[in-house]
Motif scaffolding. Structure first.
Motif, PDB file in Angstrom:
ATOM      1  N   ARG A   1      11.890 122.711  71.076  1.00 55.84           N
ATOM      2  CA  ARG A   1      12.578 122.058  72.183  1.00 55.84           C
ATOM      3  C   ARG A   1      12.823 123.076  73.305  1.00 55.84           C
ATOM      4  O   ARG A   1      13.217 124.217  73.069  1.00 55.84           O
ATOM      5  N   ASP A   2      12.544 122.643  74.514  1.00 56.44           N
ATOM      6  CA  ASP A   2      12.722 123.532  75.666  1.00 56.44           C
ATOM      7  C   ASP A   2      13.076 122.676  76.864  1.00 56.44           C
ATOM      8  O   ASP A   2      12.346 121.742  77.220  1.00 56.44           O
ATOM      9  N   CYS A   3      14.238 123.021  77.451  1.00 57.03           N
ATOM     10  CA  CYS A   3      14.686 122.237  78.603  1.00 57.03           C
ATOM     11  C   CYS A   3      14.032 122.674  79.916  1.00 57.03           C
ATOM     12  O   CYS A   3      14.303 122.090  80.975  1.00 57.03           O
TER      13      CYS A   3
ATOM     14  N   CYS B   1      18.086 121.996  73.389  1.00 57.09           N
ATOM     15  CA  CYS B   1      17.049 122.878  72.847  1.00 57.09           C
ATOM     16  C   CYS B   1      17.599 123.996  71.971  1.00 57.09           C
ATOM     17  O   CYS B   1      16.845 124.693  71.285  1.00 57.09           O
TER      18      CYS B   1
ATOM     19  N   ARG C   1      10.544 123.102  80.395  1.00 55.55           N
ATOM     20  CA  ARG C   1       9.146 122.677  80.552  1.00 55.55           C
ATOM     21  C   ARG C   1       8.980 121.250  80.055  1.00 55.55           C
ATOM     22  O   ARG C   1       9.862 120.688  79.393  1.00 55.55           O
TER      23      ARG C   1
ATOM     24  N   TYR D   1       9.392 115.950  67.960  1.00 53.12           N
ATOM     25  CA  TYR D   1       8.977 116.743  69.116  1.00 53.12           C
ATOM     26  C   TYR D   1       7.834 117.676  68.718  1.00 53.12           C
ATOM     27  O   TYR D   1       7.807 118.232  67.621  1.00 53.12           O
TER      28      TYR D   1
ATOM     29  N   GLN E   1       8.175 118.275  77.884  1.00 48.31           N
ATOM     30  CA  GLN E   1       8.268 118.179  76.432  1.00 48.31           C
ATOM     31  C   GLN E   1       7.567 116.905  75.960  1.00 48.31           C
ATOM     32  O   GLN E   1       7.738 115.834  76.535  1.00 48.31           O
ATOM     33  N   GLU E   2       6.742 117.036  74.933  1.00 50.01           N
ATOM     34  CA  GLU E   2       6.038 115.879  74.360  1.00 50.01           C
ATOM     35  C   GLU E   2       6.618 115.564  72.985  1.00 50.01           C
ATOM     36  O   GLU E   2       6.939 116.463  72.199  1.00 50.01           O
TER      37      GLU E   2
ATOM     38  N   PRO F   1      11.135 118.282  82.507  1.00 51.34           N
ATOM     39  CA  PRO F   1      12.067 119.407  82.308  1.00 51.34           C
ATOM     40  C   PRO F   1      13.382 119.144  83.030  1.00 51.34           C
ATOM     41  O   PRO F   1      13.412 118.536  84.097  1.00 51.34           O
TER      42      PRO F   1
END
Length: 327
Positions: free
Chosen positions: A208-210, A261, A212, A204, A214-215, A233
């Motif tokens: 990690r962010d739920c 995340c 926004r 990643y 995520q690439e 998201p």
């Protein structure tokens, strides 16, 4: 018994008459009184004739003596051995008769070329290949000579299945070949298409962010190729998670946190986890071995954190000779 003797006498007279007439015809008349059918038999030896069938006395040639012996077998005046019985049956029927004796006499005076070969096995003289025909032959059971030669058709090239010469990768094609199972000639070759990439784990970009976009990406293990992924998201997925791991002496914390995340739930209640406590080993660890002039040291340290739990001095070795003098 009397009838058998008379029959044998007449048969012998007949054979003698045939022998005399044939011999005279061969020596004096030039065979002019021989029938057309018999003239055809006056030929040289060839591969189709066995020259030992009829030689029942096994002296190396077929003579009138063999014919007389065969006639004795036919009229039951003499019992043949198994080998004599085999060689006396010139017409290959079920019994020995006067016809066998007559044929032996005709062979003896050269009015008959001889009995045919008889085979009980076929031999492969030369096996067929993809380039040449093969040859078979029958082997005579009496004289062992070969006859009745035959042809084995030339073989067609037959593939033995694909053989991988060079495996393909995700960047280069491979090569496979098919050879003939008989002669090993190359029959066909073909490329092996590129193989699929073998990817590793997702990596990643950023934390990690739920909440926004995520690439992430993953790379091929065999080349530099990589593939990118984008995750929409979503909502957090909270589970009871150990956010602070307890140690031997300090408390840990367990609370609700996102399994994707790692963010802690805002209203989560923290649950303390008791310290684990030290774990002492059974055996001592020597730090310094004692010498004649200095003490040594051995300890027991916690297996988990390494803190020294016990220590003990190891007395110096001293001088044994000095101790003896003091005493």
């Amino acid at each position: 018994m009397k009838n058998k003797i008379i029959y044998l006498f007449l048969a012998i007279l007949t054979l003698i008459a045939i022998f005399t007439v044939s011999a005279n015809a061969a020596e004096h008349t030039g065979k002019e009184d021989v029938s057309e059918g018999e003239k055809e038999l006056l030929v040289a030896e060839d591969e189709s004739v066995c020259f030992v069938r009829g030689d029942v006395d096994f002296d190396g040639e077929i003579t009138a003596a063999d014919a007389r012996l065969i006639l004795r077998f036919a009229v039951l005046l003499q019992k043949p051995s198994e080998k004599e019985l085999l060689y006396a049956n010139l017409n290959s029927d079920v019994e020995i008769t006067a016809a066998d004796a007559r044929k032996a006499l005709r062979i003896a005076v050269e009015l008959d070329a001889g009995a045919p070969h008889e085979s009980r096995e076929e031999l492969i003289m030369e096996a067929a290949t993809c380039y040449d025909i093969g040859v078979t032959a029958d082997k005579c059971a009496y004289c062992g000579n070969l006859f009745n030669f035959g042809i084995i058709p030339q073989k067609d090239h037959t593939g033995a299945g694909w053989e991988i010469i060079l495996p393909s990768t995700c960047t280069e094609t491979g090569l496979k070949e098919m050879h003939c199972v008989f002669c090993d000639i190359l029959m066909q070759s073909d490329d092996i298409p590129l193989s699929s990439h073998i990817y590793g784990e997702l990596i990643y970009i950023g934390e990690r962010d739920c909440t926004r976009m995520q690439e992430a990406y993953r790379k091929c293990k065999n080349c530099d190729h990589s593939e990118s992924y984008f995750f929409r998201p979503g909502s957090h997925s909270y589970t009871m998670t150990v956010t602070t791991t307890p140690t031997c002496t300090d408390y840990g914390i367990e609370e609700f946190a996102c399994s994707n995340c790692g963010k802690v739930k805002p209203d989560s209640v923290q649950h303390p986890l008791f310290p684990l406590g030290h774990n002492a080993p059974v055996n001592w660890t020597v730090v310094n071995y004692p010498t004649e002039t200095e003490d040594g040291l051995k300890i027991k340290g916690c297996i988990r954190c390494g803190e020294v739990l016990e220590s003990e001095i190891m007395p110096k070795t001293g001088n044994n000779s000095d101790l003896t003098e003091v005493e």
